[in-house]
Design a protein around this motif. Structure first.
Motif, PDB file in Angstrom:
ATOM      1  N   SER A   2       0.726  -0.488  -0.255  1.00  0.00           N
ATOM      2  CA  SER A   2      -0.330  -0.065   0.210  1.00  0.00           C
ATOM      3  C   SER A   2       1.255   1.137  -0.160  1.00  0.00           C
ATOM      4  CB  SER A   2      -0.384  -0.078   1.733  1.00  0.00           C
ATOM      5  OG  SER A   2       0.009  -0.272   2.246  1.00  0.00           O
ATOM      6  N   ASP A  25      -2.958  -5.603  -0.838  1.00  0.00           N
ATOM      7  CA  ASP A  25      -3.299  -4.651  -0.082  1.00  0.00           C
ATOM      8  C   ASP A  25      -2.474  -3.683  -1.174  1.00  0.00           C
ATOM      9  OD1 ASP A  25      -3.690  -2.471   1.046  1.00  0.00           O
ATOM     10  OD2 ASP A  25      -2.793  -2.631   2.900  1.00  0.00           O
ATOM     11  N   CYS A  27      -4.176  -0.782  -1.550  1.00  0.00           N
ATOM     12  CA  CYS A  27      -4.156   0.895  -0.945  1.00  0.00           C
ATOM     13  C   CYS A  27      -3.764   1.991  -1.673  1.00  0.00           C
ATOM     14  CB  CYS A  27      -4.459   1.149   0.139  1.00  0.00           C
ATOM     15  SG  CYS A  27      -4.596   2.582   1.222  1.00  0.00           S
ATOM     16  N   ASN A  51      -7.783  -4.819  -1.972  1.00  0.00           N
ATOM     17  CA  ASN A  51      -7.506  -3.482  -1.221  1.00  0.00           C
ATOM     18  C   ASN A  51      -6.997  -2.618  -2.465  1.00  0.00           C
ATOM     19  OD1 ASN A  51      -8.203  -0.933  -0.340  1.00  0.00           O
ATOM     20  ND2 ASN A  51      -7.234  -1.362   1.828  1.00  0.00           N
ATOM     21  N   ASP A  76     -12.319  -3.056  -0.648  1.00  0.00           N
ATOM     22  CA  ASP A  76     -11.872  -1.155  -0.667  1.00  0.00           C
ATOM     23  C   ASP A  76     -11.795  -0.932  -1.834  1.00  0.00           C
ATOM     24  OD1 ASP A  76     -11.450   1.332  -0.157  1.00  0.00           O
ATOM     25  OD2 ASP A  76     -10.722   0.307   2.545  1.00  0.00           O
TER      26      ASP A  76
END
Length: 213
Positions: A2, A25, A27, A51, A76
């Protein structure tokens, strides 16, 4: 990975090299686009947790994720500005095990997406639709009626939400613990004080200084 400078090339390499990947992830990786997401969906069909917050993905990539990654429970998509009802509906219809869904700041997402969520993702426990300005009471009522396991609901800055839908949520979402209505102009402290005392005693409500009787 991320908030890194990872782009499509990195995601493609990861997807090809780690086909058993279950959690990823990305992000804040705003160099990741549909090109990387398509490759990820093709190779990593065992994904459970994904994510994509603030990634440059669109419905095209999400439709492929919906087709290939049906085991997803945690997704997400916050601040994915190009995502619309089309992508969210495809995910809801295919990823029936979804428990955690963040579509906050997806400005093109409307009640149509919530109707699909209500119809298909009945095990949902976390939903963040903050700053989704097209959402109204109708969409929220549908979710409340069909997602009884909802535990956290974030409605920050949803300008069309009123006490009407909050009452339905209070009546049907008996597992609800956290409700954020910060920045909802039609919900004042006085409005929320009229909710059932049983709800106010078990739910953490953000957005008004509620005082228990």
């Amino acid at each position: 990975v991320s908030w890194c400078t990872v782009g499509d090339a990195g995601v493609m390499a990861l997807a090809k090299g780690c086909p058993k990947l279950e959690s990823l992830d990305l992000c804040g990786c705003d160099d990741v686009t549909d090109d990387g997401l398509l490759e990820l969906a093709m190779h990593c069909t065992n994904l459970v947790h994904l994510n994509l917050f603030a990634c440059e993905v669109t419905d095209r990539g999400l439709v492929k994720v919906a087709e290939q990654c049906r085991r997803l429970t945690h997704l997400d998509l916050g601040a994915c500005e190009e995502v619309t009802d089309v992508g969210v509906k495809a995910l809801a219809q295919s990823c029936l095990q979804l428990k955690h869904l963040d579509i906050s700041e997806c400005a093109s997402v409307s009640n149509k997406a919530l109707f699909a969520i209500a119809q298909h993702t009945v095990r949902l426990s976390y939903l963040n639709i903050s700053k989704c300005q097209l959402i109204t009471d109708d969409g929220l009522k549908a979710v409340a009626l069909h997602c009884p396991e909802l535990y956290q609901l974030l409605l920050t800055d949803c300008k069309w939400v009123t006490l009407d839908s909050i009452r339905v949520i209070a009546e049907h979402c008996l597992s609800l613990f956290h409700l954020s209505v910060t920045g909802c102009p039609h919900l004042s402290q006085e409005h929320l004080q009229t909710l059932p005392a049983a709800l106010l005693s078990r739910v953490e409500v953000l957005g008004a200084a509620l005082t228990q009787p």
